[in-house]
Scaffold this active site. Structure first.
Site, mmCIF file in Angstrom:
data_model
loop_
_atom_site.group_PDB
_atom_site.id
_atom_site.type_symbol
_atom_site.label_atom_id
_atom_site.label_comp_id
_atom_site.label_asym_id
_atom_site.label_seq_id
_atom_site.Cartn_x
_atom_site.Cartn_y
_atom_site.Cartn_z
ATOM 1 N N HIS A 117 -94.949 48.574 -71.549
ATOM 2 C CA HIS A 117 -95.646 48.466 -70.262
ATOM 3 C C HIS A 117 -96.934 49.287 -70.279
ATOM 4 O O HIS A 117 -98.016 48.786 -69.947
ATOM 5 C CB HIS A 117 -94.707 48.945 -69.147
ATOM 6 C CG HIS A 117 -95.306 48.972 -67.789
ATOM 7 N ND1 HIS A 117 -95.135 47.955 -66.883
ATOM 8 C CD2 HIS A 117 -96.068 49.904 -67.165
ATOM 9 C CE1 HIS A 117 -95.775 48.250 -65.762
ATOM 10 N NE2 HIS A 117 -96.344 49.439 -65.910
ATOM 11 N N GLU A 118 -96.848 50.548 -70.684
ATOM 12 C CA GLU A 118 -98.036 51.410 -70.713
ATOM 13 C C GLU A 118 -99.034 50.948 -71.768
ATOM 14 O O GLU A 118 -100.248 51.054 -71.575
ATOM 15 C CB GLU A 118 -97.639 52.870 -70.931
ATOM 16 C CG GLU A 118 -96.748 53.454 -69.851
ATOM 17 C CD GLU A 118 -97.256 53.290 -68.430
ATOM 18 O OE1 GLU A 118 -98.477 53.136 -68.205
ATOM 19 O OE2 GLU A 118 -96.415 53.285 -67.504
ATOM 20 N N HIS A 152 -101.103 48.312 -70.202
ATOM 21 C CA HIS A 152 -102.174 48.904 -69.385
ATOM 22 C C HIS A 152 -103.311 49.417 -70.265
ATOM 23 O O HIS A 152 -104.485 49.223 -69.957
ATOM 24 C CB HIS A 152 -101.641 50.050 -68.532
ATOM 25 C CG HIS A 152 -100.795 49.626 -67.382
ATOM 26 N ND1 HIS A 152 -101.043 48.500 -66.628
ATOM 27 C CD2 HIS A 152 -99.696 50.212 -66.836
ATOM 28 C CE1 HIS A 152 -100.133 48.406 -65.668
ATOM 29 N NE2 HIS A 152 -99.302 49.422 -65.779
ATOM 30 N N HIS A 212 -100.678 45.342 -63.429
ATOM 31 C CA HIS A 212 -99.306 44.933 -63.146
ATOM 32 C C HIS A 212 -99.241 43.429 -62.917
ATOM 33 O O HIS A 212 -100.129 42.843 -62.305
ATOM 34 C CB HIS A 212 -98.760 45.656 -61.916
ATOM 35 C CG HIS A 212 -98.351 47.053 -62.200
ATOM 36 N ND1 HIS A 212 -98.414 48.044 -61.258
ATOM 37 C CD2 HIS A 212 -97.868 47.652 -63.317
ATOM 38 C CE1 HIS A 212 -97.992 49.176 -61.775
ATOM 39 N NE2 HIS A 212 -97.663 48.961 -63.029
ATOM 40 N N CYS A 213 -98.186 42.829 -63.404
ATOM 41 C CA CYS A 213 -97.976 41.388 -63.275
ATOM 42 C C CYS A 213 -97.416 41.063 -61.892
ATOM 43 O O CYS A 213 -96.496 41.729 -61.413
ATOM 44 C CB CYS A 213 -96.998 40.907 -64.338
ATOM 45 S SG CYS A 213 -96.676 39.132 -64.273
ATOM 46 N N CYS A 249 -91.649 40.339 -65.419
ATOM 47 C CA CYS A 249 -91.977 40.615 -66.815
ATOM 48 C C CYS A 249 -92.124 42.115 -67.015
ATOM 49 O O CYS A 249 -92.017 42.900 -66.066
ATOM 50 C CB CYS A 249 -93.207 39.829 -67.236
ATOM 51 S SG CYS A 249 -94.794 40.633 -67.309
ATOM 52 N N CYS A 269 -94.281 37.888 -69.706
ATOM 53 C CA CYS A 269 -94.230 36.508 -69.225
ATOM 54 C C CYS A 269 -95.331 35.711 -69.924
ATOM 55 O O CYS A 269 -96.196 36.284 -70.603
ATOM 56 C CB CYS A 269 -94.402 36.481 -67.709
ATOM 57 S SG CYS A 269 -96.076 36.895 -67.143
ATOM 58 N N CYS A 329 -98.919 37.016 -68.980
ATOM 59 C CA CYS A 329 -99.289 38.299 -69.589
ATOM 60 C C CYS A 329 -99.421 38.183 -71.106
ATOM 61 O O CYS A 329 -100.286 38.819 -71.703
ATOM 62 C CB CYS A 329 -98.289 39.379 -69.207
ATOM 63 S SG CYS A 329 -98.415 39.852 -67.460
#
Length: 167
Positions: free
Chosen positions: A105-106, A109, A115-116, A121, A140, A143
């Site tokens: 996740h990071e 970024h 953010h989705c 996702c 997803c 993304c």
């Protein structure tokens, strides 16, 4: 992976709820911005210290910049020691899954992705372990396409589990 380092002075506090030391993410990010070089795609710090992004927040699992290609991620809240719970193989596995998800996740970024909001996702935000555990821990299609465009790779050609060819 880079060797372990000790960053310069970073603000910290004691969390009122957990009683544990926390470090300020914005200080870590500012430090990393000075450390990133042109040969790096991104630079992420991983710590066992709990994190907070500003005084009004209780904690965050991690934080990254969208433009500077740096991020920080904490392992603290993912493992049973933090919560005073028994250290079992199931708890460690769950901690590793959580950690991998937040690290991805990071990293997203740090690659400039927000953010989705299109699907469930790995780039959805999460504010608790329960919320994190309910998330789908993959990108997803939207993304994945953004990531493909941002860093220039073909997701089909680089798939971890390519489909077997039918002869």
């Amino acid at each position: 992976a880079a060797p372990a380092v000790t960053p310069p002075a970073i603000d910290s506090r004691t969390n009122l709820h957990s009683g544990r030391r926390q470090i300020l993410t914005t200080d870590v990010l500012r430090w990393l911005e000075g450390e990133i070089t042109s040969d790096l795609v991104c630079l992420l710090a991983v710590t066992t210290e709990d994190l907070y992004p500003e005084e009004s927040w209780n904690y965050v699992f991690g934080q990254a910049t969208l433009d500077e290609r740096v991020g920080v991620h904490s392992l603290a809240r993912f493992f049973p020691e933090f919560w005073g719970e028994p250290d079992t193989s199931a708890a460690r596995r769950k901690g590793l899954v959580r950690s991998a998800s937040v690290l991805a996740h990071e990293t997203g970024h740090a690659f400039g992705m927000e953010h989705c909001t299109a699907y469930e996702c790995d780039l959805n935000g999460s504010n608790s372990l329960d919320e994190l555990d309910r998330q789908f821990h993959e990108l997803c299609p939207v993304c994945l396409r953004k990531l493909s465009w941002n860093i220039g790779f073909d997701p089909v050609a680089t798939a971890l589990y390519p489909c077997a060819k039918m002869d």
